[in-house]
Design an enzyme around this catalytic site. Sequence first.
Site, short mmCIF file in Angstrom:
data_model
loop_
_atom_site.label_atom_id
_atom_site.label_comp_id
_atom_site.label_asym_id
_atom_site.label_seq_id
_atom_site.Cartn_x
_atom_site.Cartn_y
_atom_site.Cartn_z
N THR A 131 -46.68 4.75 48.68
CA THR A 131 -46.10 4.76 50.02
C THR A 131 -46.74 5.83 50.89
O THR A 131 -47.27 6.82 50.38
CB THR A 131 -44.58 5.03 49.89
N ASP A 132 -46.63 5.64 52.21
CA ASP A 132 -47.11 6.68 53.13
C ASP A 132 -46.15 7.87 53.17
O ASP A 132 -46.49 8.92 53.72
CB ASP A 132 -47.32 6.11 54.54
N GLU A 133 -44.96 7.70 52.57
CA GLU A 133 -43.98 8.79 52.64
C GLU A 133 -44.44 10.03 51.88
O GLU A 133 -43.91 11.12 52.09
CB GLU A 133 -42.62 8.33 52.10
N TYR A 137 -37.29 10.87 46.75
CA TYR A 137 -38.06 9.63 46.50
C TYR A 137 -39.54 9.90 46.71
O TYR A 137 -40.37 9.60 45.83
CB TYR A 137 -37.58 8.51 47.44
N LYS A 190 -42.77 9.71 44.10
CA LYS A 190 -43.95 8.86 44.30
C LYS A 190 -45.21 9.73 44.36
O LYS A 190 -46.26 9.35 43.83
CB LYS A 190 -43.83 8.04 45.59
N1 LIG Z 1 -40.51 -1.26 50.42
C1 LIG Z 1 -41.41 -0.57 51.11
O1 LIG Z 1 -41.35 -0.49 52.33
C2 LIG Z 1 -42.55 0.12 50.38
C3 LIG Z 1 -43.61 0.65 51.12
C4 LIG Z 1 -44.69 1.23 50.44
C5 LIG Z 1 -44.69 1.28 49.06
N2 LIG Z 1 -43.63 0.76 48.36
C6 LIG Z 1 -43.70 0.82 46.89
O2 LIG Z 1 -43.83 -0.52 46.46
C7 LIG Z 1 -43.20 -0.67 45.18
C8 LIG Z 1 -42.20 -1.81 45.24
O3 LIG Z 1 -41.24 -1.52 46.24
P1 LIG Z 1 -40.04 -2.52 46.56
O4 LIG Z 1 -39.58 -2.25 47.93
O5 LIG Z 1 -40.43 -3.88 46.16
O6 LIG Z 1 -38.94 -1.98 45.53
P2 LIG Z 1 -37.62 -2.68 44.99
O7 LIG Z 1 -36.63 -1.58 44.82
O8 LIG Z 1 -37.26 -3.86 45.83
O9 LIG Z 1 -38.05 -3.25 43.55
C9 LIG Z 1 -38.33 -2.42 42.48
C10 LIG Z 1 -38.41 -3.30 41.23
O10 LIG Z 1 -38.76 -2.43 40.13
C11 LIG Z 1 -37.91 -2.74 39.04
N3 LIG Z 1 -37.76 -1.53 38.22
C12 LIG Z 1 -37.10 -0.39 38.55
N4 LIG Z 1 -37.16 0.49 37.53
C13 LIG Z 1 -37.90 -0.10 36.56
C14 LIG Z 1 -38.35 0.29 35.27
N5 LIG Z 1 -38.03 1.51 34.77
N6 LIG Z 1 -39.12 -0.55 34.56
C15 LIG Z 1 -39.44 -1.78 35.04
N7 LIG Z 1 -39.01 -2.23 36.24
C16 LIG Z 1 -38.26 -1.38 36.99
C17 LIG Z 1 -36.61 -3.20 39.65
O11 LIG Z 1 -35.83 -3.97 38.74
C18 LIG Z 1 -37.10 -3.98 40.85
O12 LIG Z 1 -37.34 -5.33 40.49
C19 LIG Z 1 -42.58 0.67 44.85
O13 LIG Z 1 -43.45 1.36 43.99
C20 LIG Z 1 -42.47 1.37 46.19
O14 LIG Z 1 -42.53 2.75 46.05
C21 LIG Z 1 -42.56 0.18 48.98
#
Ligand SMILES: NC(=O)c1ccc[n+]([C@@H]2O[C@H](COP(=O)([O-])OP(=O)(O)OC[C@H]3O[C@@H](n4cnc5c(N)ncnc54)[C@H](O)[C@@H]3O)[C@@H](O)[C@H]2O)c1
Length: 371
Positions: free
Chosen positions: A137-139, A162, A166
């Site tokens: 993430t950009d955070e 968070y 990350k």
């Molecule tokens: N949502 C955003 O805006 C955003 C932006 C940039 C980066 N990201 C990154 O992208 C990735 C996905 O984000 P998202 O929004 O889809 O998250 P989300 O919370 O919707 O999904 C996370 C998934 O990971 C699974 N999970 C959690 N802990 C786990 C573990 N210990 N083992 C296996 N599976 C596990 C959960 O069951 C879920 O299906 C993350 O790494 C997040 O940091 C998200």
Amino acid sequence: MNQKHTVIVTGGNGFIGTNLVQLLLESRQYHVINLDALTYAANPLSLEDLEGHPDYEFVKGSITDRQLIDSLFEKHKPMGVLNLAAESHVDRSILSADDFVQTNVVGTYTMLEAARMYWNTLPDELKQQFRFLHVSTDEVFGSLGEDGFFTEETPYKPQNPYSASKAASDHFVRAFHHTYGFPTIITNCSNNYGPYQFPEKMIPLMILNALSGKPLPVYGDGSNVRDWIYVEDHCKAVKLAFEKGKPGEVYAVGASNEQKNVNLVNQICSILDNIAPPIEVPQLRDRGLKSYAELINFVQDRLGHDHRYAIDASKVQRELGWKPEVGFETGLRKTVEWYLSNPKWVDQASGGSYGEWIEKNYAWRTKKEAE
Ligand SMILES: NC(=O)c1ccc[n+]([C@@H]2O[C@H](COP(=O)([O-])OP(=O)(O)OC[C@H]3O[C@@H](n4cnc5c(N)ncnc54)[C@H](O)[C@@H]3O)[C@@H](O)[C@H]2O)c1
């Protein structure tokens, strides 16, 4: 037809994971093993259509479970990992960061170490092909003032639990490349929106609260800025970085679409006013609401709330030929329509432990009450 590449996607049942798994399978280039622990954030309905798909396998388990991960490498002999599994909600990390440290830090390290051990056993040709793509993430870069953009060169300065977790995972990924020459790639993306996002996140929260006539909680004075990208555009960047990115490289991904929170909520309200006017929603008919915007409620600010995020995505555009395809108005309307047309998914996601959790932990206080 060329043989399909087997990849392990972690967190494939989450918001971005679901969209990415669908994209990989639609490309017909991949055989996908989805390792997901199915935490509260996963919705089993998201990928139920893939049951029986010849190129899709679901494994329920945690990225902290080294034995399980070793057995997956041994059995499937993947040519890469796309690591998305994470605890992803800043507000939850402020209440307690235990799960964030376990999954985001320990879990990413465990995936990396298992992948590296497997990679060590590969013959040279397969070793050259292997990639470990870490979705971040950009955070991790902290907060911007009124000007400027995050780039791949921006120093890390995470400011909430968070983003700290990350950042720690990114550092392990970078260190594995530097120390062992392990072929990692990191993408640091801005805020995603689109179908399948869990309802605790801002955009679905606003849509669903509005439709049930609940207040629309906007933190502080609503002036915090986020840079929004449609989830499919992000997934295309991740796929491209996995296929064409250079080992050891980092790519900042964003769609140059900055929005103040309060403006974003107003835009959601005006789309809803247009396609589901309050007067036509049975449970709101008697409320006398002319616009959903009347439900906006400024609440006590999030602790340590980062002011502004914005990405300069010129590297990924220049080096990988990526560019965002979905404009914000179109993407936001598609998102609102998706939540309106998927009540079964919404019910599944909003009920159960989430329903109880939000009642217990989210006593949003209006700014007045907080004073
Ligand atoms: N949502 C955003 O805006 C955003 C932006 C940039 C980066 N990201 C990154 O992208 C990735 C996905 O984000 P998202 O929004 O889809 O998250 P989300 O919370 O919707 O999904 C996370 C998934 O990971 C699974 N999970 C959690 N802990 C786990 C573990 N210990 N083992 C296996 N599976 C596990 C959960 O069951 C879920 O299906 C993350 O790494 C997040 O940091 C998200």
